[in-house]
Design a protein around this motif. Structure first.
Motif, PDB file in Angstrom:
ATOM      1  N   ASP A  19       0.815  -1.215   0.000  1.00 44.44           N
ATOM      2  CA  ASP A  19       0.000   0.000   0.000  1.00 44.44           C
ATOM      3  C   ASP A  19       0.850   1.266   0.000  1.00 44.44           C
ATOM      4  O   ASP A  19       0.397   2.331  -0.417  1.00 44.44           O
ATOM      5  CB  ASP A  19      -0.942   0.022   1.209  1.00 44.44           C
ATOM      6  N   ASP A  20       2.098   1.127   0.478  1.00 44.27           N
ATOM      7  CA  ASP A  20       3.000   2.285   0.509  1.00 44.27           C
ATOM      8  C   ASP A  20       3.704   2.503  -0.832  1.00 44.27           C
ATOM      9  O   ASP A  20       4.529   3.400  -0.969  1.00 44.27           O
ATOM     10  CB  ASP A  20       4.049   2.109   1.617  1.00 44.27           C
ATOM     11  N   GLY A  21       3.388   1.659  -1.829  1.00 45.73           N
ATOM     12  CA  GLY A  21       3.989   1.809  -3.149  1.00 45.73           C
ATOM     13  C   GLY A  21       5.353   1.155  -3.285  1.00 45.73           C
ATOM     14  O   GLY A  21       5.985   1.258  -4.335  1.00 45.73           O
ATOM     15  N   ARG A  22       5.784   0.471  -2.234  1.00 45.03           N
ATOM     16  CA  ARG A  22       7.105  -0.164  -2.273  1.00 45.03           C
ATOM     17  C   ARG A  22       7.004  -1.630  -2.697  1.00 45.03           C
ATOM     18  O   ARG A  22       6.052  -2.318  -2.338  1.00 45.03           O
ATOM     19  CB  ARG A  22       7.775  -0.089  -0.901  1.00 45.03           C
ATOM     20  N   LEU A  23       8.023  -2.066  -3.411  1.00 40.03           N
ATOM     21  CA  LEU A  23       8.095  -3.446  -3.869  1.00 40.03           C
ATOM     22  C   LEU A  23       8.673  -4.325  -2.759  1.00 40.03           C
ATOM     23  O   LEU A  23       9.661  -3.965  -2.124  1.00 40.03           O
ATOM     24  CB  LEU A  23       8.987  -3.505  -5.114  1.00 40.03           C
ATOM     25  N   ASP A  24       8.046  -5.472  -2.529  1.00 38.00           N
ATOM     26  CA  ASP A  24       8.497  -6.434  -1.522  1.00 38.00           C
ATOM     27  C   ASP A  24       9.617  -7.280  -2.119  1.00 38.00           C
ATOM     28  O   ASP A  24       9.385  -8.364  -2.656  1.00 38.00           O
ATOM     29  CB  ASP A  24       7.314  -7.304  -1.088  1.00 38.00           C
ATOM     30  N   HIS A  25      10.848  -6.790  -2.023  1.00 38.96           N
ATOM     31  CA  HIS A  25      11.993  -7.483  -2.622  1.00 38.96           C
ATOM     32  C   HIS A  25      12.248  -8.836  -1.958  1.00 38.96           C
ATOM     33  O   HIS A  25      12.714  -9.774  -2.611  1.00 38.96           O
ATOM     34  CB  HIS A  25      13.250  -6.613  -2.546  1.00 38.96           C
ATOM     35  N   GLY A  26      11.932  -8.945  -0.678  1.00 42.73           N
ATOM     36  CA  GLY A  26      12.167 -10.183   0.048  1.00 42.73           C
ATOM     37  C   GLY A  26      11.371 -11.362  -0.472  1.00 42.73           C
ATOM     38  O   GLY A  26      11.776 -12.517  -0.329  1.00 42.73           O
ATOM     39  N   ASN A  27      10.232 -11.094  -1.074  1.00 41.06           N
ATOM     40  CA  ASN A  27       9.381 -12.149  -1.630  1.00 41.06           C
ATOM     41  C   ASN A  27       9.376 -12.142  -3.154  1.00 41.06           C
ATOM     42  O   ASN A  27       8.481 -12.711  -3.773  1.00 41.06           O
ATOM     43  CB  ASN A  27       7.950 -12.011  -1.103  1.00 41.06           C
ATOM     44  N   SER A  33      16.298  -2.908 -12.497  1.00 40.88           N
ATOM     45  CA  SER A  33      16.884  -2.015 -11.494  1.00 40.88           C
ATOM     46  C   SER A  33      16.775  -0.570 -11.966  1.00 40.88           C
ATOM     47  O   SER A  33      16.541  -0.312 -13.145  1.00 40.88           O
ATOM     48  CB  SER A  33      18.348  -2.381 -11.258  1.00 40.88           C
ATOM     49  N   ARG A  34      16.939   0.355 -11.070  1.00 43.53           N
ATOM     50  CA  ARG A  34      16.891   1.781 -11.420  1.00 43.53           C
ATOM     51  C   ARG A  34      18.291   2.360 -11.398  1.00 43.53           C
ATOM     52  O   ARG A  34      18.937   2.316 -10.359  1.00 43.53           O
ATOM     53  CB  ARG A  34      15.992   2.556 -10.441  1.00 43.53           C
TER      54      ARG A  34
END
Length: 199
Positions: free
Chosen positions: A70-78, A148-149
């Protein structure tokens, strides 16, 4: 089997992308992967179903959208879960299994049941391996572009070095794909592709 065209696939991306930024990141990457696959097909006159390869390239990462919070961040851990999430998403959209498999069977150079258990990956223990030539081509083309950015291309040697940390058998699997499909021409610009290939 009816294969959706680029506009229909773009509409699916727009429907599921949680933000314009996520759409730009994922859909652009999928288009770049298709450009790479198209070059490999043309260069080697590969005997593949080109429409199926195009759809596979354009759909393979659609599950990434389900990893945004919901915060717009990608869950890199999963992140490893994005393939199965895409497989599930396309199932809800009524797409057939051969298209859904491009999502769940493109990660790395194939994820085995042993990989899942040994690395304690957050996915059900099973083999997630590209089987058909079309699946192998999509998986291979995907290895040369990073989301990646800023986004960037990877040369074949750079990807081989990257995958070595997962074991020599993964390097061998990548080299087998390289022998089957050849090296992509990454010197010519690819629309929206980002930086040039790393040596």
């Amino acid at each position: 089997m009816r294969i959706p065209g680029p506009e229909e696939i773009r509409a699916l991306h727009e429907k599921h992308a949680p933000s314009a930024e996520a759409f730009a990141l994922v859909h652009t990457h999928c288009e770049v992967v298709w450009s790479i696959a198209e070059r490999l097909v043309s260069a080697s006159r590969l005997d593949v179903d080109v429409e199926l390869v195009r759809a596979g390239c354009l759909l393979h990462d659609i599950g990434v959208y389900r990893l945004y919070g919901d915060d717009g961040r990608l869950d890199h851990g999963n992140y490893i879960r994005h393939g199965l999430l895409g497989h599930e998403l396309l199932g809800h959209e009524g797409l057939p299994e051969p298209l859904r498999r491009f999502c769940s069977h493109h990660t790395g150079v194939g994820v085995t049941k042993d990989d899942v258990l040994r690395q304690n990956l957050p996915i059900p223990p099973a083999d997630y391996l590209a089987v058909t030539r079309e699946e192998r081509l999509v998986m291979y083309a995907d290895k040369f572009h990073s989301k990646s950015r800023p986004s960037a291309f990877l040369s074949p040697d750079a990807y081989a070095a990257h995958v070595r940390r997962f074991g020599e058998e993964k390097v061998a699997a990548f080299q087998a794909l390289r022998a089957e499909f050849g090296d992509p021409d990454l010197d010519r610009p690819v629309p929206g592709g980002g930086a040039s290939a790393r040596p």
